[in-house]
Design a protein around this motif. Structure first.
Motif, PDB file in Angstrom:
ATOM      1  N   ASP A 644      41.534  45.767  39.561  1.00 19.92           N
ATOM      2  CA  ASP A 644      40.738  44.632  39.088  1.00 19.92           C
ATOM      3  C   ASP A 644      39.440  45.093  38.439  1.00 19.92           C
ATOM      4  N   ASN A 647      40.207  46.691  35.104  1.00 27.71           N
ATOM      5  CA  ASN A 647      40.633  45.659  34.163  1.00 27.71           C
ATOM      6  C   ASN A 647      39.440  44.855  33.649  1.00 27.71           C
ATOM      7  N   GLN A 648      38.503  44.545  34.543  1.00 31.03           N
ATOM      8  CA  GLN A 648      37.309  43.795  34.150  1.00 31.03           C
ATOM      9  C   GLN A 648      36.455  44.606  33.169  1.00 31.03           C
TER      10      GLN A 648
END
Length: 906
Positions: A644, A647-648
């Motif tokens: 996450d 990805n951010q």
């Protein structure tokens, strides 16, 4: 007593002796205006109109309603933009209905009254605030553009009606007053034709939206072209028709170029002010500024420039530019007013009833302002001619003229026109060798005169939601904008029809092309990509905000910009790596410990394993940093949290999505490299060890059935077409690398070698398969436990998910394994799908097609068939085979450890 009678009586008591409202009489004006937008007026008004084409004189109420009262409602002392909007909203739909009725009966006086009223209701006190002498004939009520266009479309068929054309005589129509004149006993077809053309010219020249609406209205265009065939070339009304046509035709519709240019030039020369009479600016009811606007639109095409290329034509434009030479400061007080007075408001036209013979010596300042309006358009015409090399040479030789241009002190649009003209004349060639510093990700090129508000909204959105370095300055000079192009990575072309005819916009685009900048056309308004714009943007991916809503268009734009940033970054990174390879034999494969890798080793490793997206996230990492990232991701409670976070970061910095398959494959490959670093032979690489292990593992378990990664440029037995249908597909798959692609801008941007299929623009869609490959037959041992794994790549210039990829089996059974429709796979994606039940020989078929005629590229690599659990340990899939938990050691992984331990003990 009727309401009309009551209003007339009250008006008679309070009006002036000249039947006008007079000053300080707001109450009376409100009474009159409110009546003209009441429900009672329509029936009375229609009854009065029917009297116009009778021999009987108008009765008192009709006379007041059509003339006295109507003129009072339009009194410019009270009638402002708010009243105009209200009046138009009420009357325009009714004018359209009335026109339809009276055109059928050829009631010319009524038609004249309605059409001239369309002009009069546009003239408000705001129109006359700056230049009282000239009433600018423009349709300024932008809220009602569609209604005005509907009225024009209703009136225009009259000019091709046979019984109307029979009475089209060469009378002096231009002397008839636009306002109603009861003394005119006979209304002529010539005047009505001219009035219709005049209104169309006024509407077209109002702004870019109106121009685009007319240019792309096929009904209007076909009627005009038909009228050009039916009206005699010698008839004076044909001039107005020609000016409209040259403004709205496309490149493919140009005919009789030489004749058209000669007619425009001859009529410009006939304007009286060129011959010493500064009180007349028209010929045959067409004004000089309208002729110049038409000429400017015509000169955007290279073929027209070549025909226009005569010294006397260029000399005429130079004469027209001369009014700019006078000192503007002596005519206007305060520099803050200079911009307004020098800038023609939306390329305005002149009032047909005001200027012909009314100019006096007191109007000298106003006349000078008008001359400067026309001089500015003439200068823009000269600027367009600079795109013709021969014309550029001729203009350069006019040394006195060029010297005068350099010395002009001006502001606003005049200053920008001069700056762009001189840059194209002098500095274009001098900037070709300027060093680029990539200070900007994006430079926005747009038509400042017509599209500023739309582009400002677009810029504000990008500035608020993205971290782009954008070059966007509403006050910048063309020379500064061309410099910004040198310093940017790509150029956003905010395209419209007026953008095409703007010489500064063309200059920016051609300069960007000469610097090999990436061009992204963003279609603001409906636009025909022909002429110079079509030749430059033919193969570019256009984003059409007319076809899509704003939000979707901006999302597509951001995706395109991000793709360009990604390509640029990866290209630079790869180029640096290639240079390092040339200068050094250092290779991560020869280094026993990953912690000793440099940043270049890390990038090499990621490129080799088709993990390009991870390059963006590890641009400054060395092997030790990469090891720490890997260790962090392996923690049970942080594995997907790490995904996450990565990805951010990728989304924030590059607006790219990190595919789960890439994330897990990265960790898997790193795991193998870390595992194999205990080997005593340092020269044995991660990649070789992994391959060696796979061979041993396949041999030990008797599970290996098929493997192909194309790096050896071998087809691995894969053939185009189908053994059932030996006819090869229209477009064959071939083996390619990123450096040998048909469309490098579509990718793939990584991988050594892979199967590649591409289709060009305009390749016709066919029902048969456009591309198909198949593997040789192999024996599947147990379908319930066997899987196919492959890596695919899709990138199309389409936007409707028109590319489809199908994977199926043939042989002892036929079944579909995988199907997808999309335009962009966002890089390489790995899929793992189970085979069907069976213990027999099968072939794999990969079929690709594109449902629309757009460019597309599809690639395939690393086609493997193996036990499903073995594939699950080495790669990631998007099927249910992958668990949401971190990868754990399995029996096959334990086998690796045991095998390697045995080697180490030796």
């Amino acid at each position: 007593m009727s309401l009309l009678t009551s209003v007339i009586d009250k008006f008679a008591l309070s009006c002036t002796k000249d039947n006008e409202i007079g000053e300080q009489n707001q109450e009376l004006y409100d009474l009159v205006f409110d009546y003209f937008i009441s429900s009672d007026v329509v029936e009375q008004f229609t009854h009065a109109l029917r009297q116009l084409d009778t021999t009987s004189p108008l009765n008192e109420s009709s006379q007041w309603l059509l003339i006295t009262g109507f003129n009072a409602a339009m009194d410019i002392g009270y009638y402002d933009n708010k009243h105009r909007d209200t009046f138009c909203e009420f009357w325009l739909p009714k004018y359209e209905v009335l026109l339809q009725e009276f055109i059928e009966s050829l009631s010319l006086h009524v038609i004249k009254y309605i059409l001239s009223s369309l002009i009069q209701i546009q003239i408000t006190i705001e129109n006359l605030a700056e230049n009282f002498m000239r009433q600018e004939l423009e349709f300024c009520n932008l809220k009602q553009n569609n209604e005005y266009l509907a009225i024009i479309q209703t009136a225009l068929p009259l000019v091709i009606k046979e019984n109307f054309l029979q009475n089209l005589h060469a009378d002096d129509y231009s002397q008839i007053d636009l306002r109603w004149d009861a003394d005119v006993e006979q209304m002529t077809s010539s005047f009505i034709s001219w009035l219709i053309f005049k209104i169309l010219l006024m509407f077209t020249n109002t702004d870019g939206d109106c121009f685009t609406m007319v240019k792309h209205n096929l009904v209007i265009k076909n009627i005009l072209l038909r009228a050009a065939q039916l009206i005699d070339d010698q008839h004076p009304v044909k001039l107005a028709l020609r000016v409209i046509i040259v403004s709205i035709i496309n490149e493919s519709e140009i005919q009789n170029t030489k004749e058209t240019i000669n007619i425009l030039i001859e009529n410009i020369k006939k304007i009286n002010y060129l011959n010493g009479n500064r009180s007349s600016f028209s010929n045959n009811g067409v004004y000089d500024i309208e002729l110049l606007i038409g000429l400017k639109g015509f000169l955007q095409y290279n073929q027209v420039q070549s025909v226009f290329l005569e010294k006397e034509n260029l000399d005429l434009l130079i004469v027209l530019v001369e009014p700019l030479f006078s000192s503007v400061e002596t005519e206007i007080e305060g520099n803050e007013k200079i911009d307004n007075d020098l800038t023609p408001s939306k390329e305005s036209t002149l009032n047909a009833t005001q200027l012909s013979n009314e100019a006096t010596p007191n109007d000298e300042a106003e006349l000078n302002s008008l001359l400067k309006d026309m001089a500015l358009i003439a200068l823009e015409c000269l600027h367009l001619m600079l795109f013709n090399q021969e014309a550029k040479t001729i203009i350069k030789d006019q040394t006195a003229f060029v010297s005068f241009i350099r010395e002009i002190e001006a502001y606003g649009r005049v200053r920008k026109a001069i700056d762009g003209f001189l840059w194209k004349l002098d500095e274009e060639d001098e900037t070709q060798n300027e060093e680029e510093n990539n200070r900007f990700d994006l430079m926005i090129s747009y038509d400042e005169d017509h599209d500023s508000s739309l582009v400002k909204n677009l810029y504000n959105y990008l500035a608020e939601h993205c971290d782009y370095r954008i070059s966007f300055d509403e006050q910048s000079m063309p020379s500064s904008r061309c410099q910004a192009i040198v310093d940017c990575q790509c150029v956003l072309l905010c395209v419209s029809e007026t953008y095409k005819s703007d010489p500064n916009c063309r200059m920016e685009v051609e300069h960007a092309r000469s610097r090999n900048k990436r061009l992204i056309p963003f279609v603001l308004k409906q636009t025909v990509f022909d002429g110079w714009l079509g030749s430059i943007c033919t193969n570019s991916h256009r984003i059409d905000s007319v076809e899509h809503d704003f939000d979707k268009s901006v999302r597509l734009l951001i995706d395109e910009i991000q793709q360009e940033r990604l390509v640029e970054f990866l290209s630079q990174s790869k180029s640096q790596l290639e240079q390092i390879n040339v200068s050094s034999d250092t290779d991560y494969k020869t280094i026993s410990s990953m912690e000793l890798w440099t940043n270049q080793h890390v990038q090499h490793f990621l490129y080799d394993n088709k993990l390009d997206v991870m390059v963006l996230l590890t641009e400054q990492m060395n092997g030790e940093d990469l090891r720490q990232l890997f260790d962090r991701c392996q923690i049970d409670d942080d594995y997907w949290a790490g995904f996450d976070r990565l990805n951010q970061e990728l989304e924030k910095r590059f607006r790219q999505v990190l595919p789960i398959s890439v994330y897990i494959r990265t960790n898997t490959y790193l795991f193998l490299c870390l595992l194999f670093r205990i080997m005593i032979y340092a020269s044995v690489t991660c990649a070789f060890t992994a391959w060696f292990f796979l061979l041993i593992f396949y041999s030990a378990t008797e599970a290996y059935v098929f493997f192909c990664d194309f790096e050896s440029n071998s087809t691995c037995g894969i053939e185009n077409g189908s053994p059932v249908d030996p006819q090869p597909p229209p477009i064959n798959f071939t083996i390619r690398s990123p450096s040998t692609l048909a469309y490098p801008d579509l990718g793939p941007f990584s991988g050594r070698s892979f199967l590649y299929w591409s289709r060009p623009d305009h390749y016709p869609y066919a029902d048969e398969f456009n591309g198909r490959i198949h593997t040789p037959k192999f024996h599947q041992t147990d379908g319930t436990n066997m899987c196919l794994e492959f890596t695919y790549y899709i990138k199309s210039t389409g936007t409707d998910n028109g590319t489809w990829l199908d994977v199926s089996t043939g042989g002892c059974y036929a079944a579909s394994l995988f199907f997808i429709e999309q335009d962009n796979s966002n890089g390489w994606q790995t899929m793992t799908v189970p085979l069907h039940d069976g213990n027999c020989s099968i072939s794999l078929y990969f079929t690709v097609n594109q449902r629309t005629s757009v460019r597309v590229a599809v690639a395939l690599d690393e086609i493997i068939v193996d036990w499903c659990d073995a594939l699950a340990q080495s790669t990631t899939t998007t099927t249910t085979l992958i668990s949401s938990s971190p990868i754990q050691l399995t029996s096959s992984t334990s086998f690796i450890v045991i095998f390697l331990s045995m080697i180490s003990l030796k």
